[in-house]
Design a protein around this motif. Structure first.
Motif, PDB file in Angstrom:
ATOM      1  N   ASP A   1       0.862  -1.117   0.077  1.00 42.60           N
ATOM      2  CA  ASP A   1      -0.011  -0.091  -0.045  1.00 42.60           C
ATOM      3  C   ASP A   1       1.030   1.281  -0.187  1.00 42.60           C
ATOM      4  N   VAL A   2       0.336   2.342  -0.333  1.00 42.05           N
ATOM      5  CA  VAL A   2       0.968   3.528  -0.488  1.00 42.05           C
ATOM      6  C   VAL A   2       1.009   4.118   0.871  1.00 42.05           C
ATOM      7  N   VAL A   3       2.132   4.490   1.401  1.00 39.76           N
ATOM      8  CA  VAL A   3       2.507   4.927   2.811  1.00 39.76           C
ATOM      9  C   VAL A   3       3.150   6.317   2.772  1.00 39.76           C
ATOM     10  N   GLY A   4       3.222   7.004   1.441  1.00 42.20           N
ATOM     11  CA  GLY A   4       3.465   8.216   1.628  1.00 42.20           C
ATOM     12  C   GLY A   4       5.159   8.510   1.751  1.00 42.20           C
ATOM     13  N   PHE A   5       5.474   9.257   2.683  1.00 43.89           N
ATOM     14  CA  PHE A   5       6.977   9.840   3.028  1.00 43.89           C
ATOM     15  C   PHE A   5       7.253   8.860   4.180  1.00 43.89           C
ATOM     16  N   GLU A   6       6.715   7.783   4.671  1.00 47.41           N
ATOM     17  CA  GLU A   6       7.021   6.882   5.862  1.00 47.41           C
ATOM     18  C   GLU A   6       8.117   6.305   5.537  1.00 47.41           C
ATOM     19  N   ASN A   7       8.807   5.806   4.275  1.00 51.36           N
ATOM     20  CA  ASN A   7       9.761   5.159   4.307  1.00 51.36           C
ATOM     21  C   ASN A   7      10.961   6.171   4.190  1.00 51.36           C
ATOM     22  N   TYR A   8      10.764   7.353   3.796  1.00 50.57           N
ATOM     23  CA  TYR A   8      11.986   8.385   3.646  1.00 50.57           C
ATOM     24  C   TYR A   8      12.088   8.901   5.123  1.00 50.57           C
ATOM     25  N   THR A   9      11.229   8.963   5.882  1.00 49.83           N
ATOM     26  CA  THR A   9      11.040   9.535   7.319  1.00 49.83           C
ATOM     27  C   THR A   9      11.763   8.250   8.326  1.00 49.83           C
ATOM     28  N   LYS A  10      11.433   7.120   7.798  1.00 52.81           N
ATOM     29  CA  LYS A  10      12.238   6.017   8.803  1.00 52.81           C
ATOM     30  C   LYS A  10      13.760   5.890   8.368  1.00 52.81           C
ATOM     31  N   LEU A  11      13.881   6.174   7.288  1.00 56.79           N
ATOM     32  CA  LEU A  11      15.293   6.296   6.441  1.00 56.79           C
ATOM     33  C   LEU A  11      16.024   7.004   7.249  1.00 56.79           C
TER      34      LEU A  11
ATOM     35  N   ALA B   1      20.883  -0.377   0.659  1.00 55.12           N
ATOM     36  CA  ALA B   1      19.792  -0.693  -0.400  1.00 55.12           C
ATOM     37  C   ALA B   1      19.599  -2.171  -0.597  1.00 55.12           C
ATOM     38  N   TYR B   2      20.557  -2.875  -0.849  1.00 53.65           N
ATOM     39  CA  TYR B   2      20.612  -4.092  -1.185  1.00 53.65           C
ATOM     40  C   TYR B   2      20.238  -5.010   0.048  1.00 53.65           C
ATOM     41  N   ARG B   3      20.454  -4.647   1.189  1.00 58.06           N
ATOM     42  CA  ARG B   3      20.167  -5.438   2.264  1.00 58.06           C
ATOM     43  C   ARG B   3      18.688  -5.280   2.445  1.00 58.06           C
ATOM     44  N   TYR B   4      18.129  -3.930   2.485  1.00 53.46           N
ATOM     45  CA  TYR B   4      16.543  -3.699   2.574  1.00 53.46           C
ATOM     46  C   TYR B   4      15.931  -4.516   1.493  1.00 53.46           C
ATOM     47  N   THR B   5      16.523  -4.653   0.421  1.00 54.31           N
ATOM     48  CA  THR B   5      15.623  -5.025  -0.677  1.00 54.31           C
ATOM     49  C   THR B   5      15.605  -6.688  -0.638  1.00 54.31           C
ATOM     50  N   PHE B   6      16.742  -7.112  -0.391  1.00 52.91           N
ATOM     51  CA  PHE B   6      17.030  -8.402  -0.449  1.00 52.91           C
ATOM     52  C   PHE B   6      17.032  -9.368   0.557  1.00 52.91           C
ATOM     53  N   ALA B   7      17.649  -8.912   1.892  1.00 52.96           N
ATOM     54  CA  ALA B   7      17.699  -9.399   2.858  1.00 52.96           C
ATOM     55  C   ALA B   7      16.682  -9.509   3.839  1.00 52.96           C
TER      56      ALA B   7
ATOM     57  N   ALA C   1      13.542   3.638  -1.367  1.00 56.01           N
ATOM     58  CA  ALA C   1      13.790   4.920  -0.645  1.00 56.01           C
ATOM     59  C   ALA C   1      15.335   5.177  -0.561  1.00 56.01           C
ATOM     60  N   THR C   2      15.932   4.049  -0.139  1.00 53.34           N
ATOM     61  CA  THR C   2      17.396   4.377   0.076  1.00 53.34           C
ATOM     62  C   THR C   2      18.305   4.677  -1.444  1.00 53.34           C
ATOM     63  N   SER C   3      17.843   3.824  -2.454  1.00 51.94           N
ATOM     64  CA  SER C   3      18.399   4.181  -3.646  1.00 51.94           C
ATOM     65  C   SER C   3      17.949   5.885  -4.132  1.00 51.94           C
ATOM     66  N   PHE C   4      16.721   6.140  -3.960  1.00 51.78           N
ATOM     67  CA  PHE C   4      16.561   7.582  -4.349  1.00 51.78           C
ATOM     68  C   PHE C   4      17.426   8.550  -3.437  1.00 51.78           C
ATOM     69  N   VAL C   5      17.379   8.318  -2.225  1.00 50.14           N
ATOM     70  CA  VAL C   5      18.232   9.168  -1.386  1.00 50.14           C
ATOM     71  C   VAL C   5      19.665   9.117  -1.785  1.00 50.14           C
ATOM     72  N   THR C   6      20.231   8.093  -2.248  1.00 49.29           N
ATOM     73  CA  THR C   6      21.814   8.172  -2.811  1.00 49.29           C
ATOM     74  C   THR C   6      21.706   9.000  -4.158  1.00 49.29           C
ATOM     75  N   LEU C   7      20.498   8.791  -4.979  1.00 46.50           N
ATOM     76  CA  LEU C   7      20.608   9.443  -6.285  1.00 46.50           C
ATOM     77  C   LEU C   7      20.208  10.924  -6.044  1.00 46.50           C
ATOM     78  N   PHE C   8      19.793  11.408  -4.853  1.00 41.92           N
ATOM     79  CA  PHE C   8      19.465  12.869  -4.719  1.00 41.92           C
ATOM     80  C   PHE C   8      20.974  13.539  -4.378  1.00 41.92           C
ATOM     81  N   VAL C   9      21.735  12.630  -3.196  1.00 43.75           N
ATOM     82  CA  VAL C   9      22.770  13.040  -2.934  1.00 43.75           C
ATOM     83  C   VAL C   9      23.943  13.333  -3.944  1.00 43.75           C
ATOM     84  N   LEU C  10      23.935  12.243  -5.098  1.00 40.75           N
ATOM     85  CA  LEU C  10      24.714  12.449  -6.035  1.00 40.75           C
ATOM     86  C   LEU C  10      24.397  13.418  -6.832  1.00 40.75           C
ATOM     87  N   MET C  11      23.106  13.872  -7.079  1.00 43.32           N
ATOM     88  CA  MET C  11      22.671  14.969  -8.080  1.00 43.32           C
ATOM     89  C   MET C  11      23.309  16.308  -7.292  1.00 43.32           C
TER      90      MET C  11
END
Length: 304
Positions: free
Chosen positions: A65-75, A266-272, A281-291
């Motif tokens: 389900d859509v949880v909004g910015f909960e993943n980013y806040t938790k991260l 990000a790998y641990r969150y997704t596959f482990a 969310a971890t991947s896109f935060v990484t993308l924002f940092v790189l940008m």
């Protein structure tokens, strides 16, 4: 009520339309269309889908389900994220500094007229040519435990074995050194090409003015390779932050997550942990940092 168009506006609009339909515009557009379509399918669609996943609580087996910015806040409130971000910054900074200093030094050496220069160029490119899986596994075999090659050499000279991958400080050091070993040939080759493109008359003019070799290097060489250096540091930053092979294949992000960067997290969150939302969310935060880093370095290059 009708509005009269200016007499010059309609012809200008028709001229632009005719230019867009001209063969010199239509033909390149038709030729580029398959590549653009392929990029949209391979890059744009997965990115949009991944960005949507970062707002959900789904797993690998089912959508959530859509949880909004909960993943980013938790991260952003997770100590693991800040630890991974700190290690990623240290990892990238050390790699850039080590590769640039080593690459520039070797490039200056290879530019000199010396016997066997071509052979040295080929040998120094080997760390970059060898596949990452082969090189990292070979390094792991040499530093893994007390029976590893390095520890056998240390023991031979009367020292105690060092458990490189079991101690956090040693593991971080080894991961950074191996990353530098794998990456410096690209920096060396690019800087060597930049050095060879410098006009020799600049050095002749500096010598006539009485400049020493160090002054020529500081006032002629470095300014001439400044722009390519910024681009190389930009590329090395992106590759370092996105490096999954070195910390994972060498130490699996350990010990105690000491070598866990943002990509490994990000790998641990997704596959482990089977949490696709947090991984995305971890991947896109990484993308924002790189940008942000790319924007800063490009502005620095534009100013220069």
């Amino acid at each position: 009520m009708t509005v009269a168009l200016d007499s010059n506006e309609a012809p200008a609009w028709r001229t632009r339309a005719r230019q867009m339909l001209a063969p010199e515009f239509v033909t390149p557009a038709i030729l580029l269309a398959p590549s653009v379509l392929l990029l949209l399918v391979v890059i744009a669609y997965p990115m949009v889908q991944g960005f949507f996943f970062s707002f959900t609580d789904g797993s690998l087996m089912k959508g959530g389900d859509v949880v909004g910015f909960e993943n980013y806040t938790k991260l952003l409130t997770s100590p693991a994220f800040w630890h991974s971000l700190r290690f990623s910054a240290i990892f990238a900074a050390c790699n850039i500094a080590g590769c640039y200093l080593l690459g520039l030094g070797l490039a200056l050496l290879l530019q000199m007229d010396m016997p066997g220069r071509g052979v040295f160029r080929v040998l120094l490119l080997l760390p970059w040519i060898v596949p990452s899986l082969v090189s990292i596994v070979s390094w792991r075999w040499m530093v893994n435990d007390e029976k590893a090659l390095f520890n056998q050499v240390i023991t031979l000279f009367g020292g105690d074995p060092i458990y490189f991958l079991s101690n956090s400080n040693w593991a971080v050091t080894i991961v950074i050194l191996i990353k530098i070993w794998r990456s410096f040939p690209f920096m060396m080759l690019s800087l060597l090409a930049a050095l060879q493109s410098i006009d020799r008359s600049l050095y002749e003019a500096a010598a006539i003015d009485g400049a020493t070799k160090w002054q020529s290097f500081w006032n002629v060489t470095l300014p001439q390779i400044k722009n390519i250096s910024i681009v190389l540091c930009l590329l090395m930053t992106i590759w370092s932050v996105n490096d999954f092979d070195t910390p994972w294949l060498l130490a699996q992000g350990g010990p105690a997550n000491a070598t866990e960067n943002l990509v490994v997290l990000a790998y641990r969150y997704t596959f482990a942990r089977n949490d696709v939302g947090m991984g995305a969310a971890t991947s896109f935060v990484t993308l924002f940092v790189l940008m942000a880093l790319v924007f800063f370095l490009l502005r620095l290059q534009r100013r220069s």
